[in-house]
Design a protein around this motif. Structure first.
Motif, short mmCIF file in Angstrom:
data_model
loop_
_atom_site.label_atom_id
_atom_site.label_comp_id
_atom_site.label_asym_id
_atom_site.label_seq_id
_atom_site.Cartn_x
_atom_site.Cartn_y
_atom_site.Cartn_z
N MET A 260 81.10 154.32 103.15
CA MET A 260 82.26 154.89 103.82
C MET A 260 82.64 154.18 105.11
O MET A 260 83.74 153.96 105.44
CB MET A 260 82.15 156.39 104.07
N ALA A 261 81.67 153.98 105.77
CA ALA A 261 81.61 153.35 107.29
C ALA A 261 82.43 151.95 107.31
O ALA A 261 82.12 151.21 106.18
CB ALA A 261 80.43 153.14 107.76
N THR A 262 83.32 151.65 108.08
CA THR A 262 83.99 150.36 108.06
C THR A 262 83.74 149.79 109.28
O THR A 262 83.05 150.19 110.38
CB THR A 262 85.71 150.85 108.26
N THR A 263 84.25 148.63 109.27
CA THR A 263 83.94 147.36 110.62
C THR A 263 84.65 147.95 111.89
O THR A 263 83.78 147.94 112.76
CB THR A 263 84.37 145.93 110.14
N GLY A 264 85.75 148.31 111.78
CA GLY A 264 86.24 148.90 112.89
C GLY A 264 85.72 150.26 113.42
O GLY A 264 85.46 150.38 114.73
#
Ligand SMILES: Cc1cc2nc3c(=O)[nH]c(=O)nc-3n(C[C@H](O)[C@H](O)[C@H](O)COP(=O)(O)OP(=O)(O)OC[C@H]3O[C@@H](n4cnc5c(N)ncnc54)[C@H](O)[C@@H]3O)c2cc1C
Length: 334
Positions: free
Chosen positions: A112-116
């Motif tokens: 789920m977690a994103t770079t931003g």
């Protein structure tokens, strides 16, 4: 949790214009972007974040990893942590980033977690996350319960009398060692910010964590081309082998072929109020022999300015040992 309006963004400028109506991009923002939601939603349920408008940015075209003509890499802000960690260009040329990402959270969270979102994840200081306690970061001027409270996992570098909260991210430490650049789009156009200038020290305004302004949308992170002959790695020390934040970590990018340090970048995690690039360690190592004695000297230099509190004094020694071990591994002497 307070009630809020939920908007799905279809175009970056729509998201930016809406978010620009917030008085701040720091804590107290009335408009927030949501990407993976693994940090923001958590903090909303704790009443630490109380946006009136939440803009879902998942529909924006920012989910690609692309090679740049220079040989570097462009990573969209919405690239999921798991996709980035397993991308062939990352595993081949930026191993430190892949290893840092895979050391974080759990497979489900990384999906789920994103770079931003990872760049902007908030501290895990228990007093920040609990509104019953004083916290200058959450409520300026209220005090800091951590200074003489439970501070085992908090920072010893870059702290102030107002805040000792640590930056919890693994990815950010790798990006600091890789000298990443953050690309931001806001109401005044695009800005390109070296990661070293992106995070602020707490000083007497720990509520301000980055240079972001209302409306600023992180669009990409770029990495410079890999430096020829370098090895990179991430070493993370924590209370259990998985699903745990770093007590100390080290990200190394180094060329020590022939036994001499020709190129080196060092960043530390778990110990800094922001992802901690250690220029002191780099200075100690540059041009020197890749020997245990020089690695120890670099570690001493890196932690010289450490300011431990009641419960986290052990971190200075732990961080030194982590750095020496990581340098040894990166120099192929392990
Ligand atoms: C149980 C648990 C364990 C964890 N363990 C670790 C760990 O060991 N190591 C580690 O590094 N992390 C760990 N994490 C943190 C996790 O990595 C972060 O929650 C995640 O990276 C945040 O990404 P997200 O996309 O879900 O962010 P979101 O929750 O969607 O957003 C976080 C913040 O970023 C802002 N934001 C998001 N995208 C943008 C953008 N493009 N432009 C501007 N602002 C934006 C949001 O407005 C919000 O303020 C853990 C989390 C949990 C819940």
């Amino acid at each position: 949790m307070d009630t809020f309006r939920f908007i799905s963004a279809t175009h970056p400028s729509q998201a930016i214009e809406t978010a620009a109506k917030s008085p701040t991009a720091q804590l107290g923002a009335t408009v927030r972007f949501v990407a993976g939601g693994t940090n923001l939603v958590d903090l909303m349920t704790l009443n630490v974040e109380r946006p009136q408008v939440v803009i879902d940015i998942n529909g924006l075209p920012l989910d690609k990893v692309e090679r740049l003509p220079s040989g570097g890499l462009r990573i969209g802000a919405l690239v999921r942590n798991s996709d980035l960690a397993h991308h062939p260009a990352v595993t081949k040329d930026y191993a430190v980033l892949s290893q840092a990402l895979l050391s974080g959270a759990s497979p489900q969270l990384r999906n789920m977690a994103t770079t931003g979102g990872n760049l902007l994840q908030r501290t895990r200081c228990v007093y920040f996350r609990d509104t019953a306690h004083a916290c200058n970061k959450r409520q300026p001027g209220s005090g800091c319960s951590a200074l003489d409270g439970y501070n085992r996992n908090l920072a010893i570098l870059g702290t102030s009398d107002d805040c000792i909260a640590s930056n919890p991210s693994d990815m950010n430490v790798a990006l600091a060692a890789l000298e990443a650049t953050i690309h931001v789009r806001g109401t005044h156009g695009e800005r390109i910010i070296p990661i070293q200038n992106f995070y602020l020290l707490p000083g007497n305004t720990p509520n301000k964590e980055t240079i972001l302004e209302p409306g600023d949308l992180i669009t990409y992170v770029t990495l410079p081309p890999p430096v020829a002959g370098t090895r990179s790695l991430y070493l993370k020390l924590r209370d259990r082998a998985a699903y745990e934040f770093a007590l100390a970590s080290a990200a190394i990018v180094m060329n020590a072929d022939g036994g001499k340090v020709r190129h080196v970048r060092v960043a530390l995690g778990g110990v800094g109020t922001r992802p901690w690039r250690s220029f002191e360690a780099e200075r100690e190592l540059s041009g020197k022999e890749a020997t245990p004695a020089n690695f120890h000297r670099a570690a001493e230099a890196a932690l010289k300015a450490a300011q431990p509190r009641s419960g986290n004094a052990f971190k200075a020694e732990l961080s030194k040992r982590c750095l020496v071990r990581a340098l040894t591994m990166a120099s192929k002497n392990a």
